[in-house]
Structures are given as structure tokens and as C-alpha cells.
Design a protein around this motif. Sequence first.
Motif, PDB file in Angstrom:
ATOM      1  N   LEU A 140     -20.301  -6.814  48.102  1.00 40.20           N
ATOM      2  CA  LEU A 140     -19.234  -6.154  48.372  1.00 40.20           C
ATOM      3  C   LEU A 140     -18.017  -7.034  48.486  1.00 40.20           C
ATOM      4  O   LEU A 140     -18.252  -7.946  49.599  1.00 40.20           O
ATOM      5  N   GLN A 141     -16.959  -7.199  48.197  1.00 42.55           N
ATOM      6  CA  GLN A 141     -15.679  -7.872  48.375  1.00 42.55           C
ATOM      7  C   GLN A 141     -15.026  -7.521  49.622  1.00 42.55           C
ATOM      8  O   GLN A 141     -14.763  -6.093  49.701  1.00 42.55           O
ATOM      9  N   SER A 142     -14.539  -8.436  50.523  1.00 40.23           N
ATOM     10  CA  SER A 142     -13.901  -7.939  51.603  1.00 40.23           C
ATOM     11  C   SER A 142     -12.483  -7.229  51.304  1.00 40.23           C
ATOM     12  O   SER A 142     -11.938  -7.895  50.253  1.00 40.23           O
ATOM     13  N   ASP A 143     -12.172  -6.233  51.863  1.00 40.28           N
ATOM     14  CA  ASP A 143     -10.942  -5.534  51.522  1.00 40.28           C
ATOM     15  C   ASP A 143     -10.219  -5.500  53.094  1.00 40.28           C
ATOM     16  O   ASP A 143     -10.384  -4.637  53.808  1.00 40.28           O
ATOM     17  N   LEU A 144      -9.172  -6.578  53.398  1.00 40.66           N
ATOM     18  CA  LEU A 144      -8.584  -6.506  54.567  1.00 40.66           C
ATOM     19  C   LEU A 144      -7.755  -5.339  54.891  1.00 40.66           C
ATOM     20  O   LEU A 144      -7.238  -5.087  56.047  1.00 40.66           O
ATOM     21  N   THR A 145      -7.470  -4.541  53.911  1.00 42.86           N
ATOM     22  CA  THR A 145      -6.682  -3.299  54.192  1.00 42.86           C
ATOM     23  C   THR A 145      -7.554  -2.300  54.579  1.00 42.86           C
ATOM     24  O   THR A 145      -7.099  -1.234  55.244  1.00 42.86           O
TER      25      THR A 145
ATOM     26  N   GLY B 135      -9.791  -0.336  60.202  1.00 38.98           N
ATOM     27  CA  GLY B 135      -9.423   1.241  60.746  1.00 38.98           C
ATOM     28  C   GLY B 135      -9.919   2.266  59.839  1.00 38.98           C
ATOM     29  O   GLY B 135      -9.636   3.288  60.138  1.00 38.98           O
ATOM     30  N   GLY B 136     -10.513   1.774  58.721  1.00 37.89           N
ATOM     31  CA  GLY B 136     -10.805   2.812  57.669  1.00 37.89           C
ATOM     32  C   GLY B 136     -12.176   3.525  57.940  1.00 37.89           C
ATOM     33  O   GLY B 136     -12.405   3.479  59.132  1.00 37.89           O
ATOM     34  N   PHE B 137     -12.852   4.271  56.892  1.00 39.59           N
ATOM     35  CA  PHE B 137     -14.092   5.079  57.325  1.00 39.59           C
ATOM     36  C   PHE B 137     -15.112   4.031  57.070  1.00 39.59           C
ATOM     37  O   PHE B 137     -15.205   3.263  55.978  1.00 39.59           O
ATOM     38  N   GLU B 138     -16.207   3.996  58.070  1.00 40.69           N
ATOM     39  CA  GLU B 138     -17.267   3.137  57.929  1.00 40.69           C
ATOM     40  C   GLU B 138     -18.457   3.747  57.239  1.00 40.69           C
ATOM     41  O   GLU B 138     -18.789   5.328  57.628  1.00 40.69           O
ATOM     42  N   PHE B 139     -19.265   3.332  56.162  1.00 42.07           N
ATOM     43  CA  PHE B 139     -20.280   3.841  55.390  1.00 42.07           C
ATOM     44  C   PHE B 139     -21.475   2.947  55.577  1.00 42.07           C
ATOM     45  O   PHE B 139     -21.304   1.636  55.619  1.00 42.07           O
TER      46      PHE B 139
ATOM     47  N   PRO C 272     -19.946  -1.239  55.168  1.00 44.86           N
ATOM     48  CA  PRO C 272     -18.611  -1.732  55.078  1.00 44.86           C
ATOM     49  C   PRO C 272     -17.630  -0.396  55.711  1.00 44.86           C
ATOM     50  O   PRO C 272     -18.194   0.643  55.762  1.00 44.86           O
ATOM     51  N   ALA C 273     -16.692  -0.773  55.765  1.00 46.10           N
ATOM     52  CA  ALA C 273     -15.211   0.008  55.972  1.00 46.10           C
ATOM     53  C   ALA C 273     -14.660   0.144  54.532  1.00 46.10           C
ATOM     54  O   ALA C 273     -14.113  -0.724  53.991  1.00 46.10           O
ATOM     55  N   PHE C 274     -14.065   1.452  54.456  1.00 45.57           N
ATOM     56  CA  PHE C 274     -13.068   1.637  53.312  1.00 45.57           C
ATOM     57  C   PHE C 274     -11.744   2.733  53.622  1.00 45.57           C
ATOM     58  O   PHE C 274     -11.989   3.543  54.348  1.00 45.57           O
TER      59      PHE C 274
ATOM     60  N   GLN D  52      -9.119   5.325  52.778  1.00 47.12           N
ATOM     61  CA  GLN D  52      -9.158   6.831  52.359  1.00 47.12           C
ATOM     62  C   GLN D  52      -8.600   6.729  50.747  1.00 47.12           C
ATOM     63  O   GLN D  52      -9.279   7.425  49.981  1.00 47.12           O
ATOM     64  N   SER D  53      -7.835   5.761  50.464  1.00 45.50           N
ATOM     65  CA  SER D  53      -7.413   5.546  49.130  1.00 45.50           C
ATOM     66  C   SER D  53      -8.380   5.208  48.153  1.00 45.50           C
ATOM     67  O   SER D  53      -8.408   5.339  46.851  1.00 45.50           O
ATOM     68  N   GLN D  54      -9.552   4.574  48.893  1.00 45.80           N
ATOM     69  CA  GLN D  54     -10.634   4.291  47.838  1.00 45.80           C
ATOM     70  C   GLN D  54     -11.720   5.439  47.783  1.00 45.80           C
ATOM     71  O   GLN D  54     -12.840   5.239  46.855  1.00 45.80           O
ATOM     72  N   ILE D  55     -11.612   6.388  48.387  1.00 49.63           N
ATOM     73  CA  ILE D  55     -12.577   7.452  48.280  1.00 49.63           C
ATOM     74  C   ILE D  55     -11.882   8.642  47.281  1.00 49.63           C
ATOM     75  O   ILE D  55     -10.785   9.213  47.559  1.00 49.63           O
ATOM     76  N   MET D  56     -12.934   9.234  46.217  1.00 46.38           N
ATOM     77  CA  MET D  56     -12.213  10.046  45.470  1.00 46.38           C
ATOM     78  C   MET D  56     -13.365  10.986  45.271  1.00 46.38           C
ATOM     79  O   MET D  56     -14.596  10.733  45.248  1.00 46.38           O
ATOM     80  N   HIS D  57     -12.880  12.379  44.772  1.00 52.36           N
ATOM     81  CA  HIS D  57     -14.058  13.524  44.567  1.00 52.36           C
ATOM     82  C   HIS D  57     -14.844  13.115  43.331  1.00 52.36           C
ATOM     83  O   HIS D  57     -14.176  12.584  42.405  1.00 52.36           O
ATOM     84  N   SER D  58     -15.940  13.531  43.219  1.00 52.26           N
ATOM     85  CA  SER D  58     -16.852  13.622  42.246  1.00 52.26           C
ATOM     86  C   SER D  58     -16.341  14.500  41.087  1.00 52.26           C
ATOM     87  O   SER D  58     -16.356  15.745  41.596  1.00 52.26           O
TER      88      SER D  58
END
Length: 848
Positions: free
Chosen positions: A687-692, A695-699, A795-797, A799-805
Motif C-alpha cells: 500500500l502506497q502511503s497517503d499523507l492526506t 486522521g482518517g479511518f483505520e482498517f 493503514p488509514a484511509f 472518507q473519499s477513498q471509501i465507496m459503496h459496493s
Amino acid sequence: MTHTAAPLQIDTYLPYMRDVIRCEQSLHELNLMWRMIESSAKMNCPVEAKTILPTMAATREGFNRLEQELVASLVNEKIATVLDEIGTKAQYVIDIVVRNLYERTADVGFLATDNELCAFVAGLTDQQSAIRQRLRAYRNKYTVYDEIMLLDTAGNVLVQIDESTPLEGSVDPLLAQTLASNTYVETFRATDLRPAKKQALIYSRRMLHPDTGVVVGVLCLCFNFEQEMAGIFQSHRDPAGRSNMMLLDGSNRVIESADALWIPPGAVVPVNTASNPALMMFAGREYLVRTYPAGGYQGYPGPPGWQGQVMIPVDVAFTGGARSTLTTLDPGVAAGLLSHAQSFSPPLYEIMAAAENIQRVVWNGQVMTTGQRGEQMKLKTILDQISETGARSNELFSKSIADLYETVLASSLRDSEFVSHLLVDLLDRNLYERSDDCRWWALTPELQAALAAPAAPQRDGEMVERITGILEYINRLYTVYTCIFVYDASGCIVASTQPDQDGGTVLGTFIEADTLAQVRALRSEQDYCVTPFAPSPLYGGRPTYVYHAAIRDPNDDASVVGGIGIVFDSKPELDAMLRSGLGHKAGMNALFVDRRGCVIASTDPTRPVGTRLEMDQTLLALPNGSSASRIVIHDGHYAIMGCTVSSGYREFKVSDGYREDVLALVFDSFGEVRERPGVGHQGHTVLQSDLTAIGGFEFATFFVDGALFALPAEHVLEALPAAKISTVSRGERKACIGLLGLQHEAVNHGSVWVFDLGYLLHGQPSVIDKSSQVIIVRYGGQTIGLLVDALHDVPAFNQSQIMHSPFTGQADGALVKHFIKANGGQLLIQTVDVSSLFAVLMNRKAMA
């Protein structure tokens, strides 16, 4: 087989094992890393790290043990691999020699009773030129002899075939020894019978007067020993020349050497019959050595004290033979093979288990610090450092694993290829003798005279009895035949050592018309023909080879008056060749097949003679003498396969006009095929690091059936090895696979039910191996365990990276309701919905 070695030996060997050195460096780096992290955690956040410190201490202690024990195990494993490899070749050297010389003991016993030769030595005839021609005819068929001579009881040479080195007589003690013996005498040393040679191998037997039975002389068969050994060395020595193959006498003195400039004949060398892993010194160089004494064949022990030996210098023993086996394999096959590491390379398995342990400890630490702020962030920072440093170390670690894996596989590939090469060599050498036998026996004067007689021999009872007696005498000496028979010019069988087959008599029956036509078309006494490997009424309806040669009129060499047929006892003889070639290698099977893949002989009971083996057409089309090896799926198992195509022996199948290609196949099974081995995934998904994402959601991410999945980290407590699952009877609930105890700091926290997430998602049970983990998940006051194939990261992501199936209406939509777009959208991670999961497992509706 792993050998125990002293620490001093480990230090001696290690400089020659680059891959083990890399592994040792990797282990040392990981050990230092854990020491540093543990110390940092104790100093900076002792309270926050309280729950993880015991695990870190256990890991550090484990690495201390690994550094001391694992490297030693790996060194010993590699030494054992080399010793096994050179030991196989050392055993084959002596086995091939003994098998060949066994045939010589039969030859001298038969030829010494030849009526024409005995009559000449007894002085009943004086046809020296005719006798020399007869002996040369014998040598032309049995080309392993370079001299044949007849001597009287005083040692005078009566006739010899090599007129370039004429001898008048001999005073060698072997003559008196032979005259006093009622069996053959085997002599190997310098002798006046072969003055041009430093040493000669001679088989001698006394000859009797054909009428009175009085001893009248001696027959000497001189074996072309140097040429035979050169052929063995050329065929079976290491092509790279890293080792030397030799034949030794009982005093450990070199008789013949594959490389005489390296280790010359006459040198006394160290031997190792006990497979000792210690290095042995010779001429200022250290060697690994394997030695095998003669094991005997068909009751023949071989020359006293003879041994086969292979020596390889330690500085080249662990180099060469590099192959990129793993990179050429289908990833699923490679992963499946690796999942069986424990069975074929325990040290490799230990390394992989250590890597899994590191991964789980880091993963658990990251889960524990999920959502923490303030002082807890210190521990999270430490864990992040562990993860980052561990990733760099793991790259080196993975390379070490791959190198060792390649070593194990490459050795197995070379071994299977060598064994298949030996098997076709044994076959060609054995069948060469059969072609010699039928041609020589066709020259028996009594048979020629009987079939050339005006009256049909089947009507002359006395003549048939005499012919049968000759055939039975031959068959008693040469036990590889079930039947030897003679037929007249019409193909009618007039005499046989086995007159009855399957309740009926073969006497008076006729051989096949096409076989008779081939025999009548044979142009000279050097020619022969062989029936294809097929069922024969002369072998009880079972498939075999029948060798034929024409019997000619003694007064007209162009006139064929009949023929002789010899029925090879193929079932036990071919089976013995295969089993002898395999030796004591457990788990291996071997087969002889023809160019169509039809089985000629097999150690595999599921593939009897006559069945067809499904094979790659490129293997069936390999040129004569070519070998190949590869990893295949065979009978639902991963297997190493070696294959060699026969190339003949001396003139047999080379220049004598006979063509019957046979392939030897060797299969070495490494374990059953696993459709979803659950191994090796984590090394292929970064997984590539995403500095943005701060404070996101951790999975918590993990693998199931090769795909990456995620669970919200806030619901994950920890991961435990699946090996700790206690299986229980679960009735119809196939997803529930057992119970797992929860224990922290020696306190029992009860047990949880474990469910197979792969089965819940796809309806197929997961394969549990050393990579399998159980993730402990808590939701709404309930705790369960989820079986997964391997752990990945935490990792942490955003909200913009999470989408409905878009597949929520499909079968697994009840469990997977969201996807995470990682690596810039190039990687999709399926997210398991915790509320839906617990609703399914607890038989209650999902919460809103």
C-alpha cells in the motif's frame, strides 16, 4: 535427511554458503531491530507498551534461538543435500559396474563349455584359424571384451584373438587357481596375460574334455575395463566438473578416476561410507566425500572391496546449478509448493514461520494503538518504525527464503533428472546383453546341425532332446529369460525350455509370420530382431520383448534354416531396474514408457503396464540421450519430474539398426495440490502511503483466497495463529470450524468460536496452513474469531477513498458493502461489514 554437525564445522562451511550468510544477516538485523524497539518502548512509553512488551520479549528470545539454531540447521540441510546428491552418484558407479561384471560371470561359465572350443583345447581338432574366428565372432557380439584366449594346463597359449600382442604362454598364478576351481575365477591386477596394461580384469574358467570330463585347459575373457569406466564417467559425471567420480579398491586406492589429472589412479583417498558430514582433506584441499561398497547383484558380490566414490571440494560444493525455478512457475503453483515447506525442508519452514510471527506481532501492535492519541501515539510511532524497518528487513528476508527454496528445488530437479538418466542407462545396458545372447546362441553348432538335417527335427526325439538339453543349460546360467526356444525354417517351434504355456504346449506352434519374415531377412550373424513390447503367448499373454536371431546352415552361411528366440522376463527384471535406480528414495515413483506414453514398466500401482501416461508432447519428442526436469501437477500432487530418453549402449540401438526408444520418468511428490494455499500474498501487495489520510479511518487488512479484505480496526482486538484452533463437532454449520482460547499474561480470558471467512464469502472451505491467522473481532458485546489466509497491514484511509459496493444484491453483498480505493485507485480492497457479519453468525437482523 539432516545431519548434526559441530559448531566448528558450521563456521568452516558458512563462508561457502552465500545464501545462508544472507539469511544470517537478515536474522541478525531483525534481532537488533527488536532489541532496539523493546528498549525504546520501555523507556518512552512503559505503561502504554505494557500489553505488547511480553510479546516483543518473546519475539526477541525467539530470534536469539533462531540465530543460534536456524543457521546451523540450514547449513546442515545444505550439507545433507550435497551428500545425498554425490552419494547417489557414488552408489550408481559401483552398481553399474557390478551389474556389468555379473554378466561376465555368466559368459565365462557358458563359453567354457562350448563343445568346439573344448574339443580344440583337448586336442581333438587342430583348426586354430577356425577357433580364432569363432572367438572373434563371440567378441564381435560381446564387444565388452578386448581379448579372449585359450590356454592348456601348462599355461601355453593355444589361440588368442588379439594378434597384435602375441603371447606364447603365461606363468600367472590365476591359471593354477582356475584349474583347481569348479567355478569362475575373477582376477584384477597386473598380469603377463596382458603385458601392455598396468592391470587387467580377467574372468577365467577351466575347460573339460568333451568325452572324458578331464580338465584340459583354461578360457580367459579379458574385460575392456578402461573403456567401460570411461563410458560410465562420461555418462554420469557432473557435467560442470565440480566433483570427481571414481572407483576404489578395498585399500581405498583409486582404480579409475573420471579426471585422472585431478585425482590419479593409484592415489589413496579418504572414504566416507557412513555419510559423515565432516570435511576430509586430500592433497591440501578439503572435500565432501561419499563412498558406497558393492551391494551385490543376483548373488554376485562384485570384486572384493570395490567401492564407488564421489568427491567434491567444499569451495564449489554449494555453487553452480543455479535455476530460476520459482520465477517460471505459475504463482499459485509456487505458493502451493511453498505451503508444503515443512515436509521437504524443515529449516525453510522455520524461517517462514518466523516471518509470519513478526508480521503478526507488528499487526497486533498497530491494532492495539488504533484511534489512540497523546501518550499512546508514542507506542504507535514505535510500531510504525517496526513496520517500516520490518518491511525493509522482510525484503532481504524474502530473498533469503527464495534462495533457500531454489536450492531445495534445484537439488531435487537435478536428482530426478540424474535418476531418470541412470534408469535408461541400466535398461540399455541390460538389453544390450540380450541382443548379444541371442546372436551368439544362434551360432551353436549343435543347433545349426540339427536344423540343417534333412529330417524334420520334431520327428527325431533324440535330436529334440539334445537341443532341449542345450537350451535348458543356457537358461540355467542366464536366468533373465523365462523361455528359450528354437524353430525351423517354417517358423515351427521344435524345442523349448518351457514347452507348456497356459495349459497348452508351444511345441509344434508357429511364431508370427512377420517375425519369421524378419528373421529370414537377417543378412548376417551380427544381425538380430526384437518383437515390439506387446503381449506374447510365450510369456503367458503378458507384454515383453522377444529377441530373435537366425540359425544358419553350417555349410551355407547364406541359408537360414531356422531361428532362436529368447523371452525376456520383463516384469521382474524391469521392475528391479526401476527400484534399484530409485534406491531408498521415499515417495518417488519411476516408469519406463515408449514414445507414445504407453507404460512398459512402473513402480506406481495406479499405472500398470499397458496403460497410457498423459505427458507433455515436448517430452515425448525429446532427442535420444536428452534429459529434462520440471515441476508438474501429478495425480493431484505437486511433483518434481525427471525425464530421459534412451540413447543406447555401445553399438546397441546406436549402429546395429535396432530402434526402440524408451523414456524413463521419475516423479517425486511434494504434497497435494492446494487450490488456495494462502501463501505469499503479502509480498505482492504494497500500500502506497497517503499523507492526506492522517486522521482518517483505520482498517485492519488481510488476505482471503488471494484477495485483500479489510475490517474497521476499532472492532479488531488481535490476531492469533490458526494452529491454536481446537476443532469441535459443529454439525451442519460448516462455517464454524472450532474454538480458540484467549490468554494474556498467563490469564485465561475464555474461548471464542472461530468462523471460516473464506467459506462465508465464497462457499468454499479455506486451507489452514502455517500462514493462516485468526482475527479476533468484537461487536455489540459479542466476540468471534475469523479464519483468514494471511495478515497484511493496518493503514488509514480518507472518507473519499471509501465507496459503496455496486454488488450488494449478490451473494456476498450481505458481508461486503464497501470498497476502499487504495494506491491511487489502482487497488480495490473489499471491506467486510461487521454488523452484517454478526447478524449472519448470530442469526439476528443487521443493525441499521
